[in-house]
Design a protein around this motif. Structure first.
Motif, PDB file in Angstrom:
ATOM      1  N   THR A 159      41.644  45.174  31.920  1.00 41.01           N
ATOM      2  CA  THR A 159      41.721  43.713  31.977  1.00 41.01           C
ATOM      3  C   THR A 159      43.138  43.213  31.715  1.00 41.01           C
ATOM      4  O   THR A 159      43.516  42.122  32.165  1.00 41.01           O
ATOM      5  CB  THR A 159      40.723  43.108  30.972  1.00 41.01           C
ATOM      6  N   ALA A 160      43.952  44.006  31.030  1.00 46.95           N
ATOM      7  CA  ALA A 160      45.343  43.628  30.789  1.00 46.95           C
ATOM      8  C   ALA A 160      46.175  43.629  32.065  1.00 46.95           C
ATOM      9  O   ALA A 160      47.325  43.181  32.059  1.00 46.95           O
ATOM     10  CB  ALA A 160      45.967  44.568  29.757  1.00 46.95           C
ATOM     11  N   SER A 161      45.604  44.103  33.173  1.00 52.97           N
ATOM     12  CA  SER A 161      46.315  44.091  34.455  1.00 52.97           C
ATOM     13  C   SER A 161      46.426  42.693  35.045  1.00 52.97           C
ATOM     14  O   SER A 161      47.074  42.503  36.071  1.00 52.97           O
ATOM     15  CB  SER A 161      45.598  45.004  35.458  1.00 52.97           C
ATOM     16  N   GLU A 162      45.768  41.708  34.410  1.00 53.64           N
ATOM     17  CA  GLU A 162      45.802  40.316  34.864  1.00 53.64           C
ATOM     18  C   GLU A 162      45.278  40.181  36.297  1.00 53.64           C
ATOM     19  O   GLU A 162      45.965  39.692  37.197  1.00 53.64           O
ATOM     20  CB  GLU A 162      47.226  39.750  34.753  1.00 53.64           C
ATOM     21  N   PRO A 163      44.029  40.613  36.532  1.00 54.98           N
ATOM     22  CA  PRO A 163      43.498  40.616  37.903  1.00 54.98           C
ATOM     23  C   PRO A 163      43.335  39.210  38.461  1.00 54.98           C
ATOM     24  O   PRO A 163      42.919  38.294  37.756  1.00 54.98           O
ATOM     25  CB  PRO A 163      42.141  41.300  37.742  1.00 54.98           C
ATOM     26  N   ARG A 164      43.644  39.067  39.737  1.00 59.28           N
ATOM     27  CA  ARG A 164      43.413  37.792  40.421  1.00 59.28           C
ATOM     28  C   ARG A 164      42.115  37.813  41.216  1.00 59.28           C
ATOM     29  O   ARG A 164      41.629  36.778  41.660  1.00 59.28           O
ATOM     30  CB  ARG A 164      44.597  37.463  41.331  1.00 59.28           C
ATOM     31  N   ILE A 165      41.568  39.007  41.415  1.00 61.34           N
ATOM     32  CA  ILE A 165      40.262  39.166  42.055  1.00 61.34           C
ATOM     33  C   ILE A 165      39.430  40.095  41.177  1.00 61.34           C
ATOM     34  O   ILE A 165      39.918  41.143  40.742  1.00 61.34           O
ATOM     35  CB  ILE A 165      40.395  39.760  43.472  1.00 61.34           C
TER      36      ILE A 165
END
Length: 417
Positions: A143-149
């Motif tokens: 979740t730390a990847s900052e998902p946009r989808i």
């Protein structure tokens, strides 16, 4: 120091500090996070392959691995070129030298691998990273990847000690990575869809759900038709002609459309070919031969039910032999009862301390009135299973990534996608 791949320490403080240490590599590309109880890995592989065929340079992060740790990280299908376990140790040491306050609570193996994956994607010029959640969502390192989808596959009771006692609590954990981007939701109960809608009104962004915006159906010609946000793709036989991955293929197409727009026309023809040719290692993987071998890593009740629905359709002229192992955090009673519906004979493989001892399996099998044989190794189980199954019979190797991975090692196979 870094623990094993199985250690779970929910929380984002360690991974956020690690990504800061690495220069926030996740901000150099678009990230898509796959959450859900089942189907995450399959959906991730399908989406990665769709993006690759669609002209993007995709990264793929999945877990756990089958044969080698490097399988967890791929760019355009190619596995990580380094020695992952050594680089995990080196990264952990460098991080603690910079941040000694974390020595009492160092990053886990999974967090360090996640950090390495996100850094590798940045260095390799990845445009879109497809990331499989490890556990849950709200406090998972991915979740730390900052998902946009965000793609939500399914929701069922699993890992309640971490995620919550009921489906509502588990759902909220799994959709938490969506902070206002595009959310693609699979086939979940209607009352949970209402919960998703309420949350989406608060955080904003687009929502596409199965049964409202996304549809898949058998077309009566031995294949499937898909409808993705009003666009139709006809005549698809996902994953070597089985219907096992149809729902996951639908979600992968929907996520692709969030990135690229249209999924029809000439592009649709390329995507159709990808869906038909993709082989997902260890997910209802059929290995033909004198005795057919079927490999499946599913190890919770919903996954096992899905496997058994498809296994019941297999053409099998001999006996059906189930070879399985099961970790101690899994309930053998419900799983063995379900597997027993499609098996004529059952063999249990004792793999080590993390797995149920045979005496526990014997206790459960006696309650069910099922006879279970025991083998000390997969090699022994396969030899005995193939003799029992006979020519035209089936041996089903199920229940554990470790067991399916051992089959790959015995056969000298690599987990190609």
């Amino acid at each position: 120091m870094w623990g094993s791949a199985g250690i779970v320490k929910p929380g984002l403080e360690r991974i956020n500090r690690l990504l800061s240490f690495l220069g926030h590599p996740q901000r150099n590309y678009l990230s898509i996070q796959i959450t859900g109880t089942n189907g995450k890995g399959s959906t991730a592989v399908l989406l990665h392959n769709l993006l690759n065929a669609g002209g993007f340079r995709p990264g793929l992060f999945t877990s756990p691995h089958l044969v080698s740790p490097e399988e967890r990280i791929r760019v355009s299908g190619r596995v990580y070129p380094g020695q992952l376990e050594k680089e995990v140790r080196d990264l952990g040491k460098r991080f603690l030298r910079r941040h000694p306050s974390f020595r009492k609570d160092p990053p886990t193996f999974f967090e360090l691998v996640t950090g390495l994956a996100l850094k590798h994607f940045s260095e390799e010029g990845v445009e879109v990273a497809v990331l499989e959640t490890g556990l849950g969502g709200r406090l998972d390192a991915v979740t730390a990847s900052e998902p946009r989808i965000v793609v939500l596959t399914t929701v069922s009771l699993d890992h309640q000690e971490f995620l919550g006692a009921n489906l509502e609590e588990i759902l909220l954990e799994k959709v938490a990575p969506d902070r206002g981007g595009c959310l693609v939701a699979g086939e979940v109960p209607q009352y949970l869809i209402r919960l998703i809608l309420m949350r989406k009104r608060k955080v904003g962004g687009d929502l596409f759900t199965t049964g409202r915006d996304l549809f898949v159906w058998r077309n009566g010609k031995g294949s499937f038709d898909f409808s993705v946000r009003g666009e139709i793709i006809e005549g698809v036989s996902p994953v070597k002609g089985t219907g096992f991955q149809a729902g996951n293929a639908l979600l992968a197409l929907a996520a692709f459309s969030c990135v690229a727009g249209s999924v029809s026309g000439k592009r649709g023809e390329r995507l159709l070919k990808v869906l038909e040719e993709t082989v997902i290692p260890g997910r209802f993987e059929v290995v033909p031969g004198h005795t057919t071998v079927v490999l499946d890593v599913g190890h919770n009740l919903e996954a096992v039910k899905a496997f058994c629905r498809e296994a019941g359709k297999l053409e099998c002229r001999g006996r059906r032999v189930l070879v399985f192992s099961l970790m101690k955090n899994r309930d053998p009673l419900s799983l063995l009862r379900t597997w027993g519906e499609v098996a004529d004979d059952i063999i249990y493989v004792e793999l080590g301390e993390m797995f149920h001892p045979f005496r526990r399996i014997r206790e459960v099998s006696s309650l069910l009135g099922v006879k279970v044989l025991v083998a000390k190794s997969l090699r022994d189980a396969l030899s005995r299973g193939k003799k029992i199954a006979g020519s035209g019979g089936c041996v089903m190797v199920v229940g554990s990534h470790y067991l399916v991975g051992e089959y790959y090692r015995l056969e000298g196979k690599t987990a190609d996608i």
